[in-house]
Structure formats: C-alpha cells, structure tokens
Design a protein around this motif. Structure first.
Motif, PDB file in Angstrom:
ATOM      1  N   LEU A   1      -4.382   1.366 -12.206  1.00 54.73           N
ATOM      2  CA  LEU A   1      -4.190   2.072 -10.937  1.00 54.73           C
ATOM      3  C   LEU A   1      -5.518   2.553 -10.367  1.00 54.73           C
ATOM      4  N   GLU A   2      -6.424   2.970 -11.244  1.00 53.11           N
ATOM      5  CA  GLU A   2      -7.740   3.384 -10.765  1.00 53.11           C
ATOM      6  C   GLU A   2      -8.479   2.198 -10.150  1.00 53.11           C
TER       7      GLU A   2
ATOM      8  N   ARG B   1       0.844  -1.201   0.000  1.00 55.21           N
ATOM      9  CA  ARG B   1       0.000   0.000   0.000  1.00 55.21           C
ATOM     10  C   ARG B   1       0.869   1.236   0.000  1.00 55.21           C
TER      11      ARG B   1
ATOM     12  N   GLU C   1     -15.276   4.248  -6.394  1.00 55.36           N
ATOM     13  CA  GLU C   1     -14.147   3.620  -5.730  1.00 55.36           C
ATOM     14  C   GLU C   1     -13.614   2.437  -6.533  1.00 55.36           C
TER      15      GLU C   1
ATOM     16  N   VAL D   1      -5.287   0.929  -2.028  1.00 55.08           N
ATOM     17  CA  VAL D   1      -4.301   1.886  -1.526  1.00 55.08           C
ATOM     18  C   VAL D   1      -4.928   2.843  -0.530  1.00 55.08           C
ATOM     19  N   TRP D   2      -6.066   3.387  -0.911  1.00 50.07           N
ATOM     20  CA  TRP D   2      -6.698   4.442  -0.099  1.00 50.07           C
ATOM     21  C   TRP D   2      -7.974   3.899   0.512  1.00 50.07           C
TER      22      TRP D   2
ATOM     23  N   ARG E   1      -3.686  12.746  -1.444  1.00 49.63           N
ATOM     24  CA  ARG E   1      -3.188  11.708  -2.349  1.00 49.63           C
ATOM     25  C   ARG E   1      -2.157  12.290  -3.318  1.00 49.63           C
TER      26      ARG E   1
ATOM     27  N   LEU F   1      -9.150  13.345  -0.165  1.00 52.91           N
ATOM     28  CA  LEU F   1      -8.521  13.187  -1.474  1.00 52.91           C
ATOM     29  C   LEU F   1      -7.357  14.146  -1.680  1.00 52.91           C
TER      30      LEU F   1
ATOM     31  N   ARG G   1       1.806  12.308  -4.807  1.00 53.25           N
ATOM     32  CA  ARG G   1       2.930  11.380  -5.007  1.00 53.25           C
ATOM     33  C   ARG G   1       4.218  11.933  -4.407  1.00 53.25           C
TER      34      ARG G   1
ATOM     35  N   ARG H   1      -7.311   1.503  -6.610  1.00 53.32           N
ATOM     36  CA  ARG H   1      -7.318   2.645  -5.691  1.00 53.32           C
ATOM     37  C   ARG H   1      -7.925   2.298  -4.330  1.00 53.32           C
TER      38      ARG H   1
END
Length: 903
Positions: free
Chosen positions: A239-240, A219, A554, A246-247, A311, A308, A313, A243
């Motif tokens: 990646l979407e 994560r 999500e 990760v989140w 988030r 949000l 990088r 998500r």
C-alpha cells in the motif's frame, strides 16, 4: 424513536429482537448462555464469550460460523439496547472480518503446508471493510495478493497455482452457506482486471497495474484500503508503494472528470423511489449512505494528495478532516456525519430482521416490523426520519455534482466573439477575435489536440472576462498568448481553471504583473493547482517542517526521486510566495524570510540525499561530516526570487582520512565530489526544473581553491590569509548544515575571526576601494534598482559591515538586526532601520514586478507601491529617494565621502 436514552435498555432490546427479528430470535434460542449474559446487561462479557464460542472446534469452517453468529448476536442486542454506538458496531464487525479472513488464509495454506505461517499471502481490505465500517450483512471486498518468493507451497507447486488454490479455499471457507450459516460473502471483483485475472494477484503484477493502467474508480477504492489479514507487513509495504497512485499532488482532471461522472451515475443508475417510501434504498437512493461516502471521497481525492490530514479511511473522520482543513463547512461535516450514523443504524435494522444484505424499505407490515425493531412508533415515523436525513444529504451531494462536473459552455465564434470582445472593452475586437481563433490552427503547441481545444473553449468566456479586468485588456491578451505559446501542454490547466473559476483572477495577476512568474508557469502550468489549497496564501512553516515535507517518500528512497521531490515542493512554494507577494498578502520582508527558509530546507535535504547516495559507493569517513555555511542574503535569511545561494562547503576531521566504501576516496577528494553533487542537485535542470544558482566563489582562495576544505583549513585561511571583503562577507555567515558539534566549532571560529582587532584606516580604505570598483563594474540597472543604486542596499551593507568590523560589535547575519544593534550604540541613526525595510521591500518586490529595474506597466507599478506600503508609485519613488539620501548622509558622516544621490 428515542435516540437520547440515558442508560441501555437491555430488556427492551431482547423483547424487540424476539418479536421483530426471526434471525435474532433464533440466534438467542441457539445460544442460551449468550442470551443470559445479554439479558443481564453484560454486553462486554457477551462479546468476550462470542470470541470464544468456537474454541475447541477442530472444523475451521464451523468455528468461524459459530463465532460470527455469536458476535453478530451480541453486537445486535447491544446495539438495540443503546449500549454499543453505531461507530463501535461497525469497527467490531470489521475486526471480526479481519480475524475471519486471517484465519481462512492460514487454514488454506496449512491444509497444503502444515504449520506454515501465512507469509506471502495478503488480504487487502477495501470499501466498508477497509474503512472499518462493515454492516451486519456486508460482503467483504478484499484483494488477495501473493509474493511468489515467500508464499508457502509444496515443492512441486508453482507459486501462481498454489496462490489460486489458496484463494479458492479462502472464498469457500468464508462464503459457503452450511447448516451453521456463512461467515462473510467474499467479492473479489475489485481486484485488477477482474474479468481476466486470477483470484490472487502477484505483487509485481498488481504494482504494474496501479502504476500504469488503473482507472479512476480504483483510486477511490484505495482511499479506504487497509492491510487487514495474512502477511500484514507485506500488505502495508504494498500500500505504501502505490500511495502515489492514490494520492496525487498534481490534479489529474481526466481522473476528476471520471469521478464526477461516477458521482452523477450514482443518481442516474438508481431506479427506485427518489424519496423515502416503501421500496426506497437507504444505501443507493437520493441522499443515502453512498452519497455521504462519495461526497467525502471525492473531496479527499482532489485535495488529499497535498494535505496528508485528509487521508482518512473512515467516512466521519474524513468529513471532520475536510472541515478542519476548511475545504467543506464545519456545519456540513457535522450534519452529514450525524446523518451518516443514523442512516447506518437504519440500514442495520433492515438487515437484523433476517440477516439479509438488504437496504430497501419493505412494504406493509414488514415496514411496521422494521420500524418497531428500531424503536420507532410505526413505519410512518421511520419514513419521516429518513426523509429528513436524506434531504440533508441530498442537498450537499447536489452541490458536489454542480461544483465538480465539467460545465458546457457555448463558445463564441465569428461576430459573436467580436461582439463579446467589444463589450468587454478590448480596443480592436475584430483583430483580437482573429488572434484568438488563430491559436487553434496548430501554431500553439498546447492547442494541437482536439481534447486541448475543447478544454480551452470551455474556459474561453471566463478567460476573456478575467482578462478584461486588467488595466490594459489588449496587453493582457498578448501576455496570455505569450504564456500559452511557451506551455508544452496546458489541458490540465484549462480543466483546473474550469473547475476552479476563482483562479482566473490570480492567473491574470501573474500574467500581467510578474513576468518571471508567468515564465515559470509557462514551463510548468501545473504550478497553478498549488493555489487551490486553503494554505496556498499562508507562509511556509519553519525549516524542520519544510525538510519533513521535502523528505517525504512518495515511492522510494531513489536519489533522483528525492531530488524531484525537492524541486516539486520548492517550486510550488516559491510560486505561491510569488503570488502572495504580487497580491500583497504578506509583507515582502516576510516573503524574503520564507524564501530563505525554503532554500535552507532544500539545501539540507539535497545535502543529506547526496551524502546517502555517495556513501553507497564510497562509504563514509569516520568522525567526519560535510558542513555548509550560508553567506549573503541566504546567511542573512532574506532571499528574493532571483537570489543565488552563496555557500561555502567544509568538512570536519582530518584531510588525511579515507572513506571506507567499495571505492574509497581521500577526504579532500571525497568532499569535493560530494559538494559538486550537492550543488548539482540544486542547480542542474531536470524535468521538474532547476531551483537555484549556487555561488561558491566566497570559499577560501575563491575560484582557484578547492570546492570543499577542512574546518581547520578554513579557520587558518580566515585568520591568516583572508582579505577584508572576505571578512565583510563573513559578517553574514550562518552555518546551515552539519552536526551540532561542527556547527558550534564553526560559530566559534567565525566569532573569533570577526572579533580580531583591525586598523581602522586600512579597513576604511579597503571598504571604499571595493565599493568604488563595484560601482564601476556593476552600475544600477534602472531607477528601481534598490540594490546597486548609490545610497542603496549595497552602500548600506558596506556601511554596516565596516562598523561591525571596526568596532567589533553587532555581529548577527541578519542585516536589519545588525542595523538595530548599531543604532542602540548610537553608531548609526535609527532612521536606517526604516530605510533598510523600504529598500528591502522594494528589492524583493521588484525582482518580480520590475525585474529590469525600470518603471513597469501601470498595474505592476501599483502592485509594487502597495507591496512597499506606499500610497502609489509616485510616493514609492519619493520615499526611495529619501531613503537613499539617509544612507548617503550616514556614509558622508562615517566615511567623510559624499555619495551622488538624487536631489
């Protein structure tokens, strides 16, 4: 070291590079044209030259190496000169890595399938590469993914075999050291199950891994992930899709414990000097680069699922976002960010000497050499600068470990527990101690595992101390037991309370003051983690903001997923609003308005999701849409926690039309089924619970009529057949959903119906008859029933609606606004405005603090009085009696009828 040069010093940079960096000295000799540009201070032209250094070279490996050498040289000299700040250097190096990896992917594929596009082969950048923070001699840590359906390959090649062949060629093309050097060392060990998995992973297998078996450190790795090369569009979609892994909105304290362990492990596994001196590691040492990065990432993992804005990088953007969200102090963000930049500069100087991936301060003359390359007077000045920087970082990192590591708490047992309870003020310490010890004997479901018992024991001392602060500690203990008995699982709650002790007070407030909130928390203990955000005590935004939050995807556009999303967001915000109410953070009038906005947003998103899902089977009806009217408290924008949603479903267009899908339906059947689906979306319980009771009995013809009728039928019914009580209800009608043209048409219809002339005597008779019937069938629950008590809100509403319809004035769904408008025309006394406010505050607050209408326990009674802006409970009762007398006086004056109210 001079860090504040007003202008770049290119000559000094060239001199230092030649004198102190064998790598740069050799690079300048090999590239005289580039050296000339740099000596002239033409840094941007030098970068452009570097990008074209490999043009015309048919050997991809040679071309990549020459571009990398030229680009690194130009950046390094510009860096030393003070022209290129460290942030730009890192971004440029990361972009170089993107281009190199992309070129390598294309080359590997085209060797096998000439002229093929790199579709289906994806390079996901992680770590410093993903964050656009590469250093001069960084490895890159990509994950190579492939799509078996779109990956170019020869006809006889299996997708997996082709992908592994491409992956091996990519690594060799970038990593092999030749006479031209290397491009980037490639480390693929961050891929899923790297010990046993192939170099390139199929998309489906990667998705399964991250959805089911990935570890906490993965994560953290994906915080900085980026689709960098190859099929970037497919990479972004991947990646979407992961998500939610990760989140996470709901805190996973098992994961946070693992992150805390890794955080501490950074210190424990580093064997070099603890303070700056020869041998000190500027990356892994105490107060080094990694500690800044981990500081930011740990906070991001904890809070980024709900905010949000976190988030980010990059390390500095993440620190700034954490400060903006008030999660870390602004001073910490600034000092850590500045320290990070300067540590990265020192790291770059170490690596510039020989183009080696080193982070360790050398010894003796080598240290003096690095210092002079970096512009320091000597090695001692470099070490002193590092000492200041790492001290700043280490102190913050120490606090991170203290906050987020689990604490070892000695659990009181036997006589110790009894003694502690005695000191805390419990009436019968021995009996309470026996009760507490019995909780873990298997009778309470949430405490049947060793892990749950261990987690509970860790919070027990703090829990008992918090319970002891309640007005009645023994009752508080029983309420906790009742709450715990209802919870299906509570280990995450225990871990949350252990990590955030400040939540104990709020938990005790919920348990002691508001039984409806305690029941909800018992069903969903994870609701408590919604209170850790800085915005937890803020009122929610407007309806469009709430719609956007509920509609956020999500994982997919799956209908059930969207409904769960609505339930999660709405449930959390309703719970937070309840806590705000019982702690008197906001006026109950504002809480009521916020609850209404929340319901309106839920209804809007549910209606749209139901429409989209329904259309996939039955299609759409041309020039026709569903519209929803809110009535009662929903229409008036003042809900309580216990309010139903009074709504009417309508549809525009002709009822004779038909939908155009695979299974077409006539308009009336189509919209009745769609309306059923919308109601079910809000009222049917799921794993996330039910949201609202939906009441549609105010529709035309009531329970006997269809659930949804056309706008034309609604207009005709209201003009020709509706009863007086239906027009009274229409005074609080508000169109909630539907296209603008339909909303405008309905507003016009409602206004025209309300404005029609009426016989005053018949209207008066109807109103009084309805109120008498209501009083006979729905008496007040108790002395705190602000709604049904005579002289209460129902009588006030009837009075207002009567005057609105009789005099055809003050038409607004907002009851308070209608009273104010009537007062301006001298139809009611101004005192009714304050009367309305008091009784509405009492209604909204009592739904949580005294749901049965009876006097609550002392703590809840005090909270109820405070919410209603009264000095104490006695003052509240006195003011409520006076408010009812004010309503009764107006009722008597307007209707010439006496209401029985308290003397």
């Amino acid at each position: 070291m001079n860090r504040t040069r007003s202008s770049p010093d290119w000559q000094s940079a060239m001199d230092r590079a030649r004198a102190h960096s064998p790598f740069l000295c050799n690079a300048l000799e090999r590239q005289p044209e580039l050296a000339e540009l740099l000596a002239d201070g033409r840094g941007e032209l030098a970068l452009e030259w570097a990008k074209q250094a490999s043009e015309g070279n048919s050997d991809i490996g040679v071309a990549l190496r020459r571009e990398r050498l030229a680009y690194s040289t130009a950046l390094a000299i510009g860096d030393l000169a003070g022209e290129f700040p460290v942030g730009r250097v890192m971004v440029e190096l990361s972009s170089l890595a993107d281009r190199a990896l992309d070129t390598a992917i294309s080359a590997a594929i085209q060797r096998r399938v000439p002229d093929a596009e790199p579709a289906g082969m994806i390079g996901i950048a992680l770590g410093k590469h993903g964050a656009c923070e590469l250093n001069y001699s960084s490895d890159i840590d990509p994950i190579l993914l492939f799509d078996p359906e779109t990956l170019p390959r020869r006809e006889r090649d299996e997708p997996g075999e082709a992908a592994q062949r491409y992956a091996r060629e990519i690594v060799q093309l970038l990593s092999n050291s030749t006479a031209e050097g290397f491009v980037f060392r490639v480390d693929l060990r961050l891929r899923p199950a790297s010990e046993v998995s192939p170099l390139a992973i199929p998309l489906g297998a990667a998705l399964t891994h991250y959805e089911s078996s990935a570890l906490a450190w993965e994560r953290a790795a994906f915080i900085r992930s980026r689709a960098a090369s190859g099929d970037i569009e497919a990479g972004a979609e991947f990646l979407e899709s992961i998500r939610p892994f990760v989140w996470r909105r709901s805190l996973d304290f098992g994961a946070i414990e693992e992150i805390s362990r890794l955080t501490a492990q950074i210190r424990n596994t580093h064997s070099g000097p603890a303070t700056p001196q020869p041998g000190f590691n500027v990356k892994q040492g105490r107060g080094g680069i990694r500690e800044v990065e981990f500081y930011a990432q740990t906070h991001q993992l904890i809070h980024g699922g709900r905010d949000l804005s976190l988030r980010q990088r990059g390390t500095r953007p993440a620190l700034d976002a954490l400060a903006a969200a008030e999660i870390i102090p602004g001073e910490d963000a600034q000092e850590l960010g500045e320290a990070y930049d300067r540590l990265r500069v020192i790291e770059h100087r170490l690596q510039m000497v020989n183009d080696h991936q080193t982070h360790i301060l050398p010894r003796g003359e080598a240290l003096e050499n690095v210092a002079r390359l970096g512009g320091y007077d000597d090695g001692a000045a470099l070490v002193e600068d590092l000492r200041i920087l790492t001290g700043c970082v280490a102190s913050r990192f120490d606090s991170l470990i203290d906050v987020d590591n689990t604490r070892s708490v000695a659990v009181p047992r036997g006589d110790t527990l009894k003694d502690d309870l005695d000191q805390l003020g419990f009436t019968d310490p021995a009996a309470s101690a026996r009760r507490i010890r019995s909780w873990s004997d298997g009778t309470i479901r949430a405490l049947r595992s060793g892990a749950a018992i261990s987690a509970f024991e860790a919070i027990l001392p703090a829990l008992l101390e918090a319970l002891s602060t309640a007005p009645d500690p023994d009752r508080a203990l029983l309420r906790w037991e009742s709450f715990l008995a209802k919870a299906p699982s509570a280990i995450n709650l225990f871990r949350l309370l252990e990590a955030r002790p400040g939540l104990f007070d709020q938990l005790v407030s919920v348990l002691m003051l508001a039984e409806p909130l305690a029941d909800e928390l018992g069903r969903r203990p994870e609701l408590l983690d919604s209170l850790i955000d800085r915005s937890a005590l803020d009122l929610p935004g407007d309806v469009p903001e709430l719609v956007a939050e509920m509609a956020a995807r999500e994982a997919s556009d799956d209908y059930e997923h969207i409904l769960d999303r609505i339930r999660v967001v709405t449930g959390e915000k309703r719970f937070a609003l309840g806590v705000q109410l019982i702690e008197a953070v906001h006026d109950p009038l504002d809480i009521a308005a916020a609850l209404s906005r929340l319901a309106e947003a839920s209804l809007s998103v549910a209606a749209q999701a139901a429409r989209d899902a329904f259309a996939r089977t039955h299609g759409l009806i041309p020039d026709s849409e569903l519209a929803i009217i809110g009535l009662g408290r929903l229409g008036g924008g003042a809900l309580t926690h216990a309010s139903d949603l009074d709504i009417i479903y309508l549809f525009s267009g002709s009822h004779a039309q038909e939908s155009g899908g695979e299974r077409p339906l006539g308009a009336t059947l189509y919209y009745n089924r769609l309306a059923q689906r919308v109601s079910a979306a809000l009222s049917v319980p799921t794993a996330q619970g039910a949201l609202y009771e939906v009441d549609t009995r105010l529709r035309p013809q009531g329970a006997q009529g269809p659930l949804a009728v056309s706008v034309e039928s609604f207009a005709r019914y209201q003009r020709e057949d509706a009863w007086t009580w239906e027009h009274m209800a229409l005074t609080r009608a508000r169109v909630l959903t539907g296209p603008p043209s339909v909303k405008e048409a309905l507003d016009t219809i409602i206004a025209s119906v309300l404005d029609q002339p009426r016989c005053p005597e018949k209207l008066r008779s109807d109103v009084l008859t309805m109120r008498d019937e209501m009083a006979a069938h729905k008496p007040a629950k108790g002395p705190l029933d602000a709604k049904l008590s005579r002289g209460g809100l129902v009588d006030l509403e009837f009075l207002v609606h009567y005057l609105q319809l009789r005099d055809r004035v003050a038409f607004t769904p907002d009851l308070r606004g209608a009273i104010a408008a009537l007062a301006e025309q001298n139809l009611v006394p101004d005192a009714l405005i304050d009367t309305h406010d008091l009784m509405t505050r009492l209604l909204v607050s009592a739904r949580l603090l005294a749901p049965d209408g009876q006097k609550p326990a002392s703590g809840a009674a005090a909270a109820l009085a405070k919410a209603c802006s009264c000095a104490d409970y006695t003052d509240l009762l006195s003011r409520f009696r006076e408010a009812r007398r004010v309503v009764a006086a107006s009722w008597n004056e307007i209707f010439d009828v006496r209401l029985e109210t308290p003397e």
